[in-house]
Motif scaffolding. Structure first.
Motif, mmCIF file in Angstrom:
data_model
loop_
_atom_site.group_PDB
_atom_site.id
_atom_site.type_symbol
_atom_site.label_atom_id
_atom_site.label_comp_id
_atom_site.label_asym_id
_atom_site.label_seq_id
_atom_site.Cartn_x
_atom_site.Cartn_y
_atom_site.Cartn_z
ATOM 1 N N SER A 111 -10.508 -14.020 -7.893
ATOM 2 C CA SER A 111 -10.484 -12.598 -8.240
ATOM 3 C C SER A 111 -9.191 -11.944 -7.765
ATOM 4 O O SER A 111 -8.670 -12.275 -6.695
ATOM 5 N N VAL A 112 -8.707 -11.006 -8.567
ATOM 6 C CA VAL A 112 -7.544 -10.205 -8.200
ATOM 7 C C VAL A 112 -7.955 -8.738 -8.247
ATOM 8 O O VAL A 112 -8.567 -8.284 -9.214
ATOM 9 N N VAL A 113 -7.653 -8.012 -7.184
ATOM 10 C CA VAL A 113 -7.908 -6.578 -7.121
ATOM 11 C C VAL A 113 -6.574 -5.860 -7.243
ATOM 12 O O VAL A 113 -5.686 -6.050 -6.408
ATOM 13 N N LEU A 114 -6.419 -5.058 -8.283
ATOM 14 C CA LEU A 114 -5.190 -4.302 -8.490
ATOM 15 C C LEU A 114 -5.368 -2.880 -7.978
ATOM 16 O O LEU A 114 -6.410 -2.265 -8.196
ATOM 17 N N TYR A 115 -4.359 -2.383 -7.280
ATOM 18 C CA TYR A 115 -4.405 -0.984 -6.847
ATOM 19 C C TYR A 115 -3.046 -0.346 -7.114
ATOM 20 O O TYR A 115 -2.013 -1.012 -7.140
ATOM 21 N N ALA A 116 -3.055 0.968 -7.310
ATOM 22 C CA ALA A 116 -1.831 1.669 -7.682
ATOM 23 C C ALA A 116 -1.287 2.538 -6.557
ATOM 24 O O ALA A 116 -0.074 2.673 -6.410
ATOM 25 N N ALA A 117 -2.177 3.143 -5.776
ATOM 26 C CA ALA A 117 -1.749 4.059 -4.721
ATOM 27 C C ALA A 117 -1.478 3.295 -3.419
ATOM 28 O O ALA A 117 -2.402 2.741 -2.832
ATOM 29 N N PRO A 118 -0.235 3.237 -2.955
ATOM 30 C CA PRO A 118 0.085 2.488 -1.734
ATOM 31 C C PRO A 118 -0.731 2.924 -0.524
ATOM 32 O O PRO A 118 -1.037 2.114 0.351
ATOM 33 N N SER A 119 -1.131 4.208 -0.478
ATOM 34 C CA SER A 119 -1.882 4.719 0.673
ATOM 35 C C SER A 119 -3.280 4.118 0.784
ATOM 36 O O SER A 119 -3.941 4.268 1.809
ATOM 37 N N THR A 120 -3.735 3.435 -0.265
ATOM 38 C CA THR A 120 -5.094 2.876 -0.251
ATOM 39 C C THR A 120 -5.127 1.392 0.127
ATOM 40 O O THR A 120 -6.196 0.780 0.089
ATOM 41 N N LEU A 121 -3.996 0.821 0.503
ATOM 42 C CA LEU A 121 -3.958 -0.614 0.804
ATOM 43 C C LEU A 121 -4.989 -1.000 1.863
ATOM 44 O O LEU A 121 -5.774 -1.935 1.669
ATOM 45 N N ALA A 122 -4.996 -0.304 2.979
ATOM 46 C CA ALA A 122 -5.899 -0.662 4.074
ATOM 47 C C ALA A 122 -7.362 -0.527 3.671
ATOM 48 O O ALA A 122 -8.175 -1.430 3.907
ATOM 49 N N THR A 123 -7.712 0.595 3.035
ATOM 50 C CA THR A 123 -9.116 0.813 2.660
ATOM 51 C C THR A 123 -9.549 -0.145 1.565
ATOM 52 O O THR A 123 -10.680 -0.645 1.581
ATOM 53 N N THR A 124 -8.656 -0.425 0.616
ATOM 54 C CA THR A 124 -8.992 -1.334 -0.477
ATOM 55 C C THR A 124 -9.180 -2.758 0.039
ATOM 56 O O THR A 124 -10.143 -3.446 -0.326
ATOM 57 N N THR A 125 -8.288 -3.187 0.914
ATOM 58 C CA THR A 125 -8.391 -4.537 1.475
ATOM 59 C C THR A 125 -9.670 -4.675 2.302
ATOM 60 O O THR A 125 -10.400 -5.669 2.178
ATOM 61 N N ALA A 126 -9.952 -3.684 3.142
ATOM 62 C CA ALA A 126 -11.162 -3.730 3.977
ATOM 63 C C ALA A 126 -12.419 -3.772 3.127
ATOM 64 O O ALA A 126 -13.390 -4.470 3.450
ATOM 65 N N LEU A 127 -12.417 -3.051 2.019
ATOM 66 C CA LEU A 127 -13.596 -2.966 1.163
ATOM 67 C C LEU A 127 -13.825 -4.253 0.376
ATOM 68 O O LEU A 127 -14.930 -4.808 0.361
ATOM 69 N N ALA A 173 -6.686 -15.766 -13.104
ATOM 70 C CA ALA A 173 -7.751 -14.990 -12.468
ATOM 71 C C ALA A 173 -9.021 -15.038 -13.322
ATOM 72 O O ALA A 173 -8.975 -14.877 -14.544
ATOM 73 N N ASP A 174 -10.145 -15.275 -12.681
ATOM 74 C CA ASP A 174 -11.432 -15.243 -13.378
ATOM 75 C C ASP A 174 -11.976 -13.820 -13.471
ATOM 76 O O ASP A 174 -12.785 -13.516 -14.356
ATOM 77 N N ASN A 175 -11.548 -12.963 -12.545
ATOM 78 C CA ASN A 175 -11.972 -11.564 -12.533
ATOM 79 C C ASN A 175 -10.804 -10.702 -12.079
ATOM 80 O O ASN A 175 -10.048 -11.087 -11.192
ATOM 81 N N VAL A 176 -10.679 -9.527 -12.702
ATOM 82 C CA VAL A 176 -9.661 -8.559 -12.287
ATOM 83 C C VAL A 176 -10.347 -7.217 -12.110
ATOM 84 O O VAL A 176 -10.969 -6.699 -13.045
ATOM 85 N N ALA A 177 -10.259 -6.652 -10.908
ATOM 86 C CA ALA A 177 -10.879 -5.364 -10.616
ATOM 87 C C ALA A 177 -9.805 -4.299 -10.438
ATOM 88 O O ALA A 177 -8.781 -4.542 -9.790
ATOM 89 N N LEU A 178 -10.049 -3.127 -11.002
ATOM 90 C CA LEU A 178 -9.108 -2.011 -10.896
ATOM 91 C C LEU A 178 -9.619 -1.057 -9.822
ATOM 92 O O LEU A 178 -10.635 -0.388 -9.999
ATOM 93 N N ALA A 179 -8.921 -0.999 -8.705
ATOM 94 C CA ALA A 179 -9.442 -0.314 -7.529
ATOM 95 C C ALA A 179 -9.499 1.201 -7.660
ATOM 96 O O ALA A 179 -10.342 1.842 -7.040
ATOM 97 N N GLN A 180 -8.580 1.796 -8.439
ATOM 98 C CA GLN A 180 -8.589 3.256 -8.610
ATOM 99 C C GLN A 180 -9.156 3.650 -9.967
ATOM 100 O O GLN A 180 -8.903 2.985 -10.976
ATOM 101 N N VAL A 181 -9.907 4.743 -9.963
ATOM 102 C CA VAL A 181 -10.508 5.257 -11.200
ATOM 103 C C VAL A 181 -9.444 5.539 -12.248
ATOM 104 O O VAL A 181 -9.639 5.279 -13.439
ATOM 105 N N SER A 182 -8.301 6.059 -11.818
ATOM 106 C CA SER A 182 -7.236 6.425 -12.760
ATOM 107 C C SER A 182 -6.751 5.243 -13.586
ATOM 108 O O SER A 182 -6.172 5.418 -14.664
ATOM 109 N N MET A 183 -6.985 4.027 -13.106
ATOM 110 C CA MET A 183 -6.535 2.817 -13.792
ATOM 111 C C MET A 183 -7.467 2.403 -14.922
ATOM 112 O O MET A 183 -7.093 1.595 -15.786
#
Length: 209
Positions: A111-127, A173-183
């Protein structure tokens, strides 16, 4: 069922309304509350401060009597949901990215989790990397995307997200998740591809399913 969607970007309103339409959920069941100043404050402070968290908790408590559920759609502010144990309240408070992480965690493969906002790295990784007993997803920043989003160039923003999705899939990747709603609107370029996941559809499914 009355659901309040707590956004920090007004553009998320149309995204959730579109997801509701696809799920045949009447628009009257959703209320949208937009609070961009809280995201701006969190970004200035480098994250969700104790003071800001207290403000958010008080605000959510004030609206809870009017709703069956509150969806915190901002990844930066999402951790506030942990202050509201669902079993203890008539109104459940959810973070939409948690629902996405729950679904992704049940899927096999890479799985790959994509995120756009750099400020969310810590929270996204922890989640998304919380369950250390399973194969951990790769958390990947879509470079320059957030600056483009904040400039208002939605088309270029979504094109970058779609390009990042395609790259992840092409790399196996077998799964790709978009971490932010805006994506989420970038998924339209992959209609019918169950490997690509976003939170608006999943969170509304959980609330109304």
């Amino acid at each position: 069922m009355a659901v309040a969607c707590l956004h920090t970007a007004a553009s998320n309103i149309a995204i959730f309304d579109d997801a509701a339409c696809k799920l045949n959920i009447p628009a009257i069941h959703l209320s949208h509350l937009v609070v961009p100043h809280w995201l701006a404050e969190a970004e200035r402070a480098g994250g969700l401060t104790v003071e800001l968290k207290q403000q958010l908790v008080s605000f959510i408590q004030s609206i809870m009597p009017h709703f069956d559920a509150v969806l915190i759609t901002c990844s930066t502010l999402g951790a506030v949901a942990e202050n509201f144990p669902c079993l203890e309240k008539r109104c459940a408070v959810y973070r939409t990215d948690q629902m996405l992480a729950d679904v992704l965690g049940d899927r096999p493969g890479k799985s790959v989790v994509l995120y756009a906002a750099p400020s969310t790295l810590a929270t996204t990784t922890a989640l998304f990397c919380r369950d250390t007993t399973r194969l951990q997803p790769e958390v990947r920043l879509v470079s320059e995307a957030w600056q483009i989003f904040k400039s208002g160039d939605q088309d270029s923003y979504l094109a970058l997200i779609a390009e990042a999705i395609k790259k992840a899939l092409d790399e196996g990747a077998d799964n790709v998740a978009l971490a932010q709603v805006s994506m989420a609107p970038a998924i339209k370029a992959f209609t019918g591809d169950a490997r690509v996941l976003a939170s608006p559809h999943l969170s509304l499914q959980r609330c109304f399913g």
